[in-house]
Scaffold this active site. Structure first.
Site, PDB file in Angstrom:
ATOM      1  N   LYS A 166      25.713 -33.809  61.193  1.00  0.00           N
ATOM      2  CA  LYS A 166      26.516 -33.072  60.214  1.00  0.00           C
ATOM      3  C   LYS A 166      25.664 -32.077  59.441  1.00  0.00           C
ATOM      4  CE  LYS A 166      29.628 -37.042  59.884  1.00  0.00           C
ATOM      5  NZ  LYS A 166      29.910 -38.304  59.162  1.00  0.00           N
TER       6      LYS A 166
ATOM      7  N   GLY B 215      42.018 -41.965  70.440  1.00  0.00           N
ATOM      8  CA  GLY B 215      41.378 -42.999  69.622  1.00  0.00           C
ATOM      9  C   GLY B 215      41.997 -43.021  68.240  1.00  0.00           C
TER      10      GLY B 215
END
Lengths: 459, 459
Positions: free
Chosen positions: A221, A30
């Protein structure tokens, strides 16, 4: 692995046969994967000097070999057989995303003692502990700088540079999409919908922006970074999460008038629950829209940039700032992990990962000390402020600032003026704040309540 | 060293005998050393969990055991026999400063295969290559996060996180004293002397401020950080260095009027000299007072804080921000190095240091592209601007902005008005800029030249 040119595999060209090589498998092509491939192909000689062995990209595993790519890469590198590629490699870079098959493939590599570099935040925020355990058992490592705040070096500084300090709190702008939207709202007065549309037009937001605007991306995160900061293991489910879809242009404007800016903050902080002998250290993990004073270093982080602010007992206040996303920046983080892991492998000796020995439990919001801003619409008559103030006082919450603004009288109802009262509280336990807000909402003199938002302040 | 409790030395107490220990020697008990000792004594158990072996401070070598200390430390730890202490330790922390005896002692430890942590910027900027070579030969490491920008993790991120990228430029506010002085001048309009006096009163500047205000301290840091960033070895002498003693309140005010702020920047940047086949990559290292646009992230670094701004090919723009000095913050950097080095030692395998394989030569200022601001006092009559502009043009330097300010006429000399012309140039080769400035200085129409200062701009 110290010198794979000594293995049975023939080196691919005469010029490369004189230096040892390390065989790199890439999973995914990607945005980020394609940049990693480009860098590996372009800079192999220079990287070889740094590592002590030349990295050789042996293949790129993808679902569909014929998919169009943004970066032109040699077609012969592509394969759909990820397992064979992994088995043939010395080190594996996983940039596919999602839980499966990424997890099974990473475990395959780790169990074979091969270092893994990953940018897969969803996987790490769900199964990080299992992956670390597998790496440790096999004497290798899993690294994932790219999973938190893109190009910004934060995982490694937290792991190594702050390893001799005691982290008190981590505050981060960890999602570029939402920071872009909030920054647009702040600088242009745009509504959330308009700012989101602009972000989508510029490619900062996806067609389905849910993962970003609801805070899910930032929550992963926070779970990862909080675990490293507090030497404990957390998952996505440990993070209290509120997105920015409810933030209005009025909220942003009200914050601006008081010298604040609204940011979507990911927070991991040490919290002491109970007192005396019963006191227990826990960690609160949250993603919440938060008002920050304009002079706070995080308030100056504009556009799609990210930044992580760390408060540590000895170091004091540190900030790490940079691009939070994008192919090349995120690839830089991947490459840093890759070179560092390979240098260790070439030098010999096992990998070293984070420790989770502290095991500080994650805690809900109740015990967290924070402050709130809220705006009330009330009849403009004497006694109202006293009445409201007493409700704050009853719940043990003290008021830091109050600003009153008289609204123009409705000509249809002369003599029935209204006023807007904007309160910012001092820091108090979140549970007390929530109860105070509920009690105030029920009051007869409160016609409307708006702009309820948490505040990070020094008060 | 994996388990020093298995060695002949008895562990010092029963409770400690069950876990392996690592023996830490500390050289120096100044501001930072005393804090490191305090942390080691206070947090040994927690640090032991992180390292996998408990760090035991076995002694502190000082010149005079009876000197007064800011932190209370057990008297029995002090010794004047540094060599015996080093020989008895598993790891050595050097915080004495100066070239000798620090260098001999560090080499003694490294040659014995013991990891060394140092905060000695002067030594590293002079003999870094020799120390690294000794570490590598003995399979161990020398770490020095504390030598550059205090508590800010920058050495390790540069070594590891950016190891897969190509650094283009490093710009740093690396000296807290000068940043405090310049920030005071900017925010209060103070003169250099007054701001220095205030810094001395608050303990931000020493009685003899030479090393700070002349830029020498920052120059050592630029040499060290530039070497790591560009995989080459530099010394203090490779750094072109100008301090801030010549910066006047007028310069600061003029910068402010144009939307700039003056900072003492340490810069290490890749420079291409020559063209075509003759093109050679070099690195310019400099410490110079520099005008920065107010919107630059470094412009917002106030007081005694430090920050390092890194431009890398893939990562883009990163910034690392935090306290640049102080006992506890600098001790945090030392402890991070110590824990990281010990984790590696306990896990097994040699240390890994920076590589200097690139060997990019340091270059002087001539080929550096930069821009200048300068203010000229001229007679207020037509044709002057055209005359001056043609001198810029003759030297191939183009003007970015010009602001003219008519000065009030001197009543004693009616009709002889003067004007102040403030120029900012576009980027040009430094050698061309210097020649331009010299030619302009010689012009009859130039009555005075002031505020000559370099500018970092996007033009």
């Amino acid at each position: 692995m110290t010198n794979s040119s000594q293995s049975q595999r023939p080196a691919s060209s005469a010029s490369e046969s004189s230096v040892p090589t390390v065989r790199v498998a890439l999973l995914g092509a990607g945005n980020v994967g394609a940049e990693v491939a480009r860098i590996l192909l372009t800079d192999a000689v220079e990287l070889g000097e740094r590592i002590g062995a030349r990295p050789k990209l042996i293949g790129i595993a993808v679902r569909d070999v014929d998919s169009p790519r943004t970066v032109t890469l040699p077609l012969e590198l592509f394969t759909t057989d990820a397992d064979a590629l992994i088995d043939d490699a010395d080190v594996v870079v996983e940039l596919t995303g999602g839980i499966e098959p990424a997890k099974t493939r990473i475990l395959r590599a780790l169990n074979a003692g091969k270092p893994v570099i990953s940018g897969n935040k969803a996987l790490l925020a769900q199964h990080g502990e299992q992956l670390h355990a597998a790496a440790e058992a096999a004497g290798t490592s899993i690294s994932y700088e790219a999973a938190v705040a893109g190009a910004i070096p934060i995982v490694r500084p937290m792991l190594d540079s702050l390893s001799g300090d005691k982290v008190k709190r981590v505050l981060g702008i960890m999602n570029g999409t939402t920071n872009y939207i909030l920054d647009q709202m702040d600088t242009t007065g745009a509504s959330f919908d308009d700012a989101l549309a602009e972000a989508q037009r510029l490619g900062y937001a996806e067609a389905d922006p849910t993962a970003d605007v609801e805070g899910h991306d930032a929550a992963s995160k926070v779970a990862i970074l909080g675990g490293i900061a507090f030497h404990s293991s957390y998952t996505f489910d440990d993070v209290y999460c509120r997105g920015i879809t409810g933030v209005t242009a009025e909220d942003v404007e009200a914050a601006r008038r008081s010298g604040f800016v609204i940011k979507l903050l990911g927070v991991a902080e040490r919290v002491t629950e109970g007192e005396g002998d019963q006191a227990q250290e826990k960690v609160n993990l949250r993603v919440v829209p938060t008002m920050l004073p304009r002079k706070h270093p995080l308030a100056g982080v504009h556009g799609a940039f990210n930044a992580v602010f760390v408060e540590a007992e000895n170091a004091g206040e540190l900030m790490f700032y940079g691009p939070g996303a994008g192919g090349a920046p995120t690839a830089s983080a991947v490459m840093g992990d890759l070179v560092a892991a390979l240098r260790r492998s070439v030098a010999g000796g096992p990998g070293v990962g984070p420790t989770f020995h502290a095991g500080l439990p994650a805690t809900g919001m109740d015990g967290v000390k924070t402050s709130f801003a809220l705006t009330l619409l009330c009849p403009d008559r004497t006694g109202v402020l006293a009445e409201i103030s007493s409700v704050f006082a009853e719940h043990g919450v003290s008021i830091s600032t109050m600003q009153q603004r008289d609204l123009p009288e409705d000509p249809a109802h002369p003599g029935q003026g209204q006023a807007e009262l904007r309160f910012v509280t001092h820091r108090a336990r979140n549970a007390d704040l929530v109860r105070t807000v509920e009690a105030i909402r029920q009051m007869d003199v409160v016609l409307d309540m708006r702009g309820l938002i948490r505040v990070e302040n020094d008060n």
